[in-house]
Design a protein around this motif. Structure first.
Motif, PDB file in Angstrom:
ATOM      1  N   SER D  19       0.820  -1.212   0.000  1.00  0.00           N
ATOM      2  CA  SER D  19       0.000   0.000   0.000  1.00  0.00           C
ATOM      3  C   SER D  19       0.853   1.261   0.000  1.00  0.00           C
ATOM      4  CB  SER D  19      -0.951  -0.008   1.203  1.00  0.00           C
ATOM      5  OG  SER D  19      -0.226   0.037   2.412  1.00  0.00           O
ATOM      6  N   ALA D  20       2.020   1.232   0.652  1.00  0.00           N
ATOM      7  CA  ALA D  20       2.830   2.448   0.753  1.00  0.00           C
ATOM      8  C   ALA D  20       3.354   2.863  -0.618  1.00  0.00           C
ATOM      9  CB  ALA D  20       3.993   2.225   1.727  1.00  0.00           C
ATOM     10  N   ALA D  35      -6.028   7.248   0.800  1.00  0.00           N
ATOM     11  CA  ALA D  35      -5.879   6.235   1.857  1.00  0.00           C
ATOM     12  C   ALA D  35      -7.075   6.298   2.795  1.00  0.00           C
ATOM     13  CB  ALA D  35      -4.591   6.474   2.645  1.00  0.00           C
ATOM     14  N   HIS D  38      -7.271   5.377   9.128  1.00  0.00           N
ATOM     15  CA  HIS D  38      -6.366   4.384   9.719  1.00  0.00           C
ATOM     16  C   HIS D  38      -7.081   3.372  10.602  1.00  0.00           C
ATOM     17  CE1 HIS D  38      -6.210   5.636  13.977  1.00  0.00           C
ATOM     18  NE2 HIS D  38      -6.778   6.694  13.457  1.00  0.00           N
ATOM     19  N   ARG D  41      -8.660  -1.768   9.770  1.00  0.00           N
ATOM     20  CA  ARG D  41      -7.534  -2.679   9.967  1.00  0.00           C
ATOM     21  C   ARG D  41      -7.864  -4.085   9.484  1.00  0.00           C
ATOM     22  NH1 ARG D  41      -3.273  -0.944   9.922  1.00  0.00           N
ATOM     23  NH2 ARG D  41      -2.381  -2.648  11.122  1.00  0.00           N
ATOM     24  N   ARG D 173      -1.026  -4.484   5.816  1.00  0.00           N
ATOM     25  CA  ARG D 173      -0.873  -4.157   7.231  1.00  0.00           C
ATOM     26  C   ARG D 173      -0.827  -2.640   7.479  1.00  0.00           C
ATOM     27  NH1 ARG D 173       2.064  -7.439  11.599  1.00  0.00           N
ATOM     28  NH2 ARG D 173       2.494  -8.956   9.962  1.00  0.00           N
ATOM     29  N   ASP D 174      -0.450  -1.858   6.465  1.00  0.00           N
ATOM     30  CA  ASP D 174      -0.388  -0.403   6.633  1.00  0.00           C
ATOM     31  C   ASP D 174      -1.729   0.283   6.417  1.00  0.00           C
ATOM     32  OD1 ASP D 174       2.314  -0.478   7.157  1.00  0.00           O
ATOM     33  OD2 ASP D 174       2.939   0.097   5.147  1.00  0.00           O
ATOM     34  N   GLY D 175      -2.701  -0.422   5.845  1.00  0.00           N
ATOM     35  CA  GLY D 175      -3.998   0.185   5.602  1.00  0.00           C
ATOM     36  C   GLY D 175      -4.511  -0.098   4.211  1.00  0.00           C
ATOM     37  N   VAL D 176      -5.462   0.713   3.771  1.00  0.00           N
ATOM     38  CA  VAL D 176      -6.137   0.474   2.491  1.00  0.00           C
ATOM     39  C   VAL D 176      -6.038   1.732   1.634  1.00  0.00           C
ATOM     40  CG1 VAL D 176      -8.331  -0.131   1.383  1.00  0.00           C
ATOM     41  CG2 VAL D 176      -7.768  -1.081   3.636  1.00  0.00           C
TER      42      VAL D 176
ATOM     43  N   ARG E 121       4.659   3.348   8.459  1.00  0.00           N
ATOM     44  CA  ARG E 121       4.293   2.527   7.301  1.00  0.00           C
ATOM     45  C   ARG E 121       5.389   1.495   7.037  1.00  0.00           C
ATOM     46  NH1 ARG E 121       4.613   5.907   1.649  1.00  0.00           N
ATOM     47  NH2 ARG E 121       6.862   6.201   1.596  1.00  0.00           N
ATOM     48  N   TYR E 138      -1.091   3.306  11.810  1.00  0.00           N
ATOM     49  CA  TYR E 138      -0.494   2.985  10.524  1.00  0.00           C
ATOM     50  C   TYR E 138      -1.083   3.857   9.428  1.00  0.00           C
ATOM     51  CZ  TYR E 138       0.792  -0.994  13.294  1.00  0.00           C
ATOM     52  OH  TYR E 138       1.288  -1.773  14.300  1.00  0.00           O
ATOM     53  N   PRO E 140      -0.406   4.284   4.937  1.00  0.00           N
ATOM     54  CA  PRO E 140       0.465   4.063   3.770  1.00  0.00           C
ATOM     55  C   PRO E 140       1.027   5.373   3.217  1.00  0.00           C
ATOM     56  CG  PRO E 140      -1.848   3.735   3.187  1.00  0.00           C
ATOM     57  CD  PRO E 140      -1.817   4.021   4.647  1.00  0.00           C
TER      58      PRO E 140
END
Lengths: 221, 221, 221, 221, 221, 221
Positions: D19-20, D35, D38, D41, D173-176, E121, E138, E140
Motif C-alpha cells: 500500500s505504501a 488512503a 487508519h 484494519r 498491514r499499513d492500511g487500504v 508505514r 499505521y 500508507p
C-alpha cells in the motif's frame, strides 16, 4: 476556610483578577499544570468565581443505595464561608451530579460556587440564582442509582489537576485554575501587579505601537 | 491586502451575507470542502467576520525558546487593513495561542478578526473589544514553552481546510468558510443574488405555501 | 397530533415544567434512559420546547440524487399543530440537515420546534424567529449530496434514545427528554406535582435548613 | 469486473506490491487523499488484498424491516470474479455488517475480500477461511434491526474516501488505498517500478551508506 | 550515547526486565508519570525495546518544502549505538513519519528501535527486520508535504511525557516507559531486584496461597 | 458458582459456541443489548472464555490508601471454580487494574478468566499462562494510588452492560456477551442448535448456492 484563616478578600480577587493572569504567575513559579481541562465551562459565560476548594469524590453505580445522596448532602452541609464545591464523577456522565437545590443549600452555607467535573442540571435555575457553576456538560437525569459520592474532603483529580481542600479555585470565561494553598498569597499578590503591567502595554498598542516593539518595552503578553 | 488590491467592501460583505449562502455558492462552483471544522466557534455567538486571511503556523514545544513569541508578534505586526489572522497549532491544545493583547495589536493594524484552530484566552476582554475571534476552545495558559509559531504567510491547514494568504474568510454563528482568492469576486456576487431569492421563498412559506411546492417554485433551500 | 387527539396544553407544559423534573418522574416509572445525548443543545440557551415528535431518518450520501430533499420536504409538509421534527443523520456531520427555510415552513404548519441529531445552519435566523431547535452542532454546508432523508414517520434512534411518532418531546437548557406516548398523561401530571414539592424544599434551604435535614423532611432532590 | 475487462493480474498485484508504494505513486499524480482512515484494519495482520470495488451503502435503523438483509444479500450475489465488497454503515457501530456466511458466499462468487467501514463478526471463522477482511472493529451482534443496506453499486464514502464501483482496492498491514479506475494501469505500472528502486536503496543503507547520502543518490523514501 | 558513556548492557536490560516492574520502581521514587500514552503500541506484540532516546520533533505542513525530509534524515544519521529514535508529530496523523528505509538506516547506525507518537508505514517489512517500533497507528501515506521534522536532539513531549535525549526508553507489550537519564542506574538495579521478589510470590500463589495472605507475606503486586 | 449450582459444562460451552451465535439467540429473546463495548478485546486474539461473572467495582483515586489493594485481593480470593472476574474502573485508564499475579491467584481458585473494563499489565506473562483476559488497553502502571476497588459482588456497569454476579460471560475474538443468569440454560441450548443450522447453510454456499436463495432456504445469517 473561615474568615480568620487568612485575610483573603475573595470578592475582590474575583472582581479584579482573571484566570489568564493567575496562570501566568503560576507559570513563573514553575506551577505549569494548574489549569483544569478546557471542557469545564461556566453555566453562564459571564460567571466569575474565586473561593477555597472543598472536594467531593463520586463514582458510577448501577444500584440505588440504601441511603442515596447521603455523603453528597453531608459534603454540602460541610461547605463554609468562601467555599467552592469541587467535585469529580471520575468520568461518569450518565447523570447530573449537581443541581439547583444543592446550589441553594451551598449558598446558604456561604459557598461561592461549584466546579463539577461531571454534568449539571437545573441550569436555568442556577443561572437565575447567580451561583457560578462550572461543568463538563448538562443532563436532566438525577444521580440516584447512577453516580454516588464516596468521599469528601480528600485530594481528588478534577479536570486533570489534583485539587486538595483549601486550594484556591479561580474560574472565568477562559476556564478554571487551581492555586495550591501554600502558594496562594504570593500568586494573588503577583497577579495583581501583572494586571497593572498589561494595562500599560494595552494602551501603547492602542496608540499604534507595533507588538514586537511593545513586547520589547513591556516584556509581557 | 491593501485597499487598492480590489474593491471589496468587507464591511458590507460582513453585514449582508452569511456563511450558509456563501457555502451554497461555493458548492455550485464545485468547491464543496471550504467549511472549517465545526468545532471552530465564535467567542460571542453574535460575531460576524469577513476579511482576507493572513496565515500563521504554530506547533507544540516543551522548551521555552530563546526568543519566545517572536514569529507570532511579527505575524501580527504584518497584518494590514482588512486582514484576518488565520492560525493553527497543529492540534495542540496545551495553551492559548491568541489573546487580548494580540487582538489589540491586530486591531491597531486594521485587522478585522482572527480564526484560531487552537485555544484562546482573555476571551472576556476580546468580546468587550468586539474583535471577532473564532476558536476551538479556551485556556488560561500562555503559549510560552507550550506552543510556538514557526512560520507565517504560508499555506496552512486550518480546521481541515487549506487556507492561503489572501483567501477570503467569512465567519458567523454557523461557522467559517474560506473563499479561495481567485473565486472571491464571483462567489460574493452570486451570494448577494442568492440572498434575494431566499427572501422571496421565505415570504411564500410564511404565507402558508407548502415547502414541496415552494421548492418547486423557487428551486432553492 | 391534532388538537383533538388529547387535551394536552403544550404551551402550558412548556412554560411550567422542565426537563429535570420530567426525567425524575420517568425514573420513578422505571423509564431511566429517556434523556437524549448531552451533545444535543439548544441554539439559544433560553429555548424551551414541548411537543409531539414527528420523526425523520436521514443518512450520508455522496451523490446528488435526482430529486434532492424530496422526502425531507414531504416530512416538513407533514408536520401538524403541536408537532416537533425529530431527526437523525445517523451520525453524519458533513452538512446541516436543518435550516431557516425548513423552520419557517414548519412554523407555518403549526410545529413547535425541532430536535436534530446532526447539524443545523441559518442559526441566527432561526433564533430571531424564536423557533426552538436543538442540535449537535453547526455547519454552513447544505445537505444536498451529503445527507439525504430516507424515511419519516418511523421509529428512529435520536441521541441514543428510540423515538416514535407521537412521543412527547421536552427540551430546555439541561437537554431533551422523550416521554413515550402511552405514559404522557401520567408523567406530565406527576411532574406538575413534583414542581410544587421542590418549591417547598427550596424555601426551607433558603431559610437555612441543612440539606441533610431538608432531604429527610421533603424526600426529594 | 470480469477477466476480460482488463488484463490486470490481481493475484500478482497483491503479492508484489504494497500500500505504501501505491500511495507514493498516487501522490506523484496529485491524488493525495486516497488512503482510507487508519481505523480500518485487517482481521489478520498478515492479510493482503487487491481487487475491484463493489460498493455497499448501509445505515442505522431501529426497526426490523419486512425483508431484512435483502439488499445486502443481493449485493453479495452481485459480486464477481476479482471483486471486493466495500461497505460503509455511515458511522454506525451498533452491530456487525459483515460475517462468515457473507464471506463464504462472496468467496463462491470469486470475490477477493471485503473492506467494511463498520464492524465485523465471525472473525475467527473468516481468518480460518483466509478471506481478507478489513474492518473498523468487531461486534458479536447481528445487523438485523440495527443496520440495513439501502443501496449498492453507487459511489460511497468509505473511511473518508469516495469509492466508486470499479475502483481498485489495495490493502495490507499499513492500511487500504483506493486507485480510481481510470488511473489503475498507470499507477500499478509505476508502483512496480518503484519497488525496484527501493530495493537498491535498501541495499545501500544495509552496506552502511548514511541516509542523507542515500536519499541524494536514489531520490526516494 | 556511546558505549563508554556508561556500562549499561541494554540487551540484558531488554531481555530480563519488563515495563511494569520498571514503572513500579519509578513509582517508588515518586516518578509517577513516566508511561507513554497507551495508544503507543508495538508493531509486533512480541517486540521488546531498551535503549537511549534520541528525540525528533515534527509538525504538520501542507506544502512540500524545498528540501523535504532533510532534518529527519540528519536525525537518523545522528543515531548511534544503543540509540532509540523517539519522535512526535505533535498529534498529526495525516501520514506516516517512520518506515522501513529509516529503520534500515537506523539499524546500520546501531540503533535499537523507534517510538513514534504518530503513524508508521512499511510495517510488514519492519517486522521482518525485527526492528522494534512502537507507534500510534499505521498509514500508507508518505510524510512529504504532510509532516516535516523541524528539530532533533531537543526535549519533546511524546505520548504525554517529556523525553530528553539520553533518557532510557523501555517498551514491551504493556507499553513504553521513560527513565530519566539521571535515575537510570538506580531504577534498573532496583527493577532487577523486584523481578526476583515477584517470582517468589508467584510460586506461593501457584501453590495455593490466597492473595490476601501472599500480599501480606511479600508486600508486592 | 460451585459445580452443583447447575450442570453447565463451561469447557464445552467455551469450545463449541461463539459470541455471535449467543448474541443471535439473545436477540431472539428480546435481550438486544448484551454485548460489551467493542473496545474490550482479548489479550491474545485466539482467547475464548466462558464462565460465571464475579463483579468488581473500582474507581479513580489520587491518594495511596492506608491498605491499598485490599478489596481487590479479597475479590480475587473470593473467586471460585468457573468464575470470571468482571471489573470496571468506571472509565479510569490511569493505571492497570489487572495483572499477572492476580491472574495466577485467580487461576489457583479455579477462575476461568477476566474481563477488565480498564487497563491490564503483565500481558506477556498472562498470555503465556493462557489465562483469557479481555481488556480495554494496556498500561505498565500499577493501580496503587491511582485506582482502588471499592466493592465486589454487586451489579456493575461493564462495557456499557449491567453485569450481576452469576451471569454467564462469553468472550472470543468478536467480543464479549453477557447472558443473564436466569436465561443461561435456554440461551446456551438454543445457541447449540443454531450452530448446527449455520453449518448446513455454509455448505450450501460453498457449493455455489446464491446467498439470497440460501437465506430463503435456511432463514439464518
Amino acid at each position: 476556610m473561615s474568615d480568620t484563616r487568612n485575610s483573603l478578600d475573595l470578592s475582590l480577587v474575583q472582581e479584579k483578577l482573571y484566570s489568564a493572569v493567575i496562570a501566568d504567575v503560576l507559570d513563573g513559579l514553575g506551577l505549569r499544570n494548574q489549569a483544569l481541562n478546557h471542557n469545564l465551562r461556566p453555566l453562564d459565560p459571564s460567571f466569575k468565581l474565586a473561593g477555597r476548594a472543598y472536594t467531593i469524590l463520586a463514582t458510577h453505580t448501577v444500584e440505588i443505595p440504601a441511603a442515596p445522596y447521603i455523603r453528597e448532602l453531608e459534603a454540602v452541609d460541610g461547605l463554609t464561608d468562601g467555599g467552592v464545591a469541587v467535585a469529580t464523577t471520575g468520568g461518569s456522565t450518565t447523570a447530573a451530579l449537581w443541581g439547583e437545590l444543592l446550589s441553594t443549600a451551598a449558598t446558604s452555607k456561604g459557598a461561592r460556587g461549584a466546579v463539577i467535573d461531571g454534568f449539571t442540571r437545573d441550569s436555568s435555575g442556577i443561572i437565575e440564582m447567580g451561583f457560578p457553576v462550572f461543568t463538563r456538560g448538562y443532563s436532566p437525569l438525577d444521580s440516584k442509582g447512577r453516580i454516588e459520592v464516596i468521599a469528601h474532603g480528600v485530594p481528588i483529580r478534577c479536570g486533570g489537576v489534583v485539587v486538595s481542600p483549601g486550594d484556591i479555585v479561580f474560574g472565568d470565561r477562559d476556564g478554571v485554575v487551581i492555586i495550591p494553598e501554600n502558594a496562594a498569597s504570593e500568586v494573588l499578590l503577583k497577579a495583581t501587579d501583572k494586571v497593572e503591567g498589561e494595562s500599560n502595554m494595552r494602551r501603547a498598542l492602542q496608540q499604534g505601537m507595533g507588538i514586537v516593539e511593545a513586547y520589547k518595552e513591556y516584556g509581557i503578553l
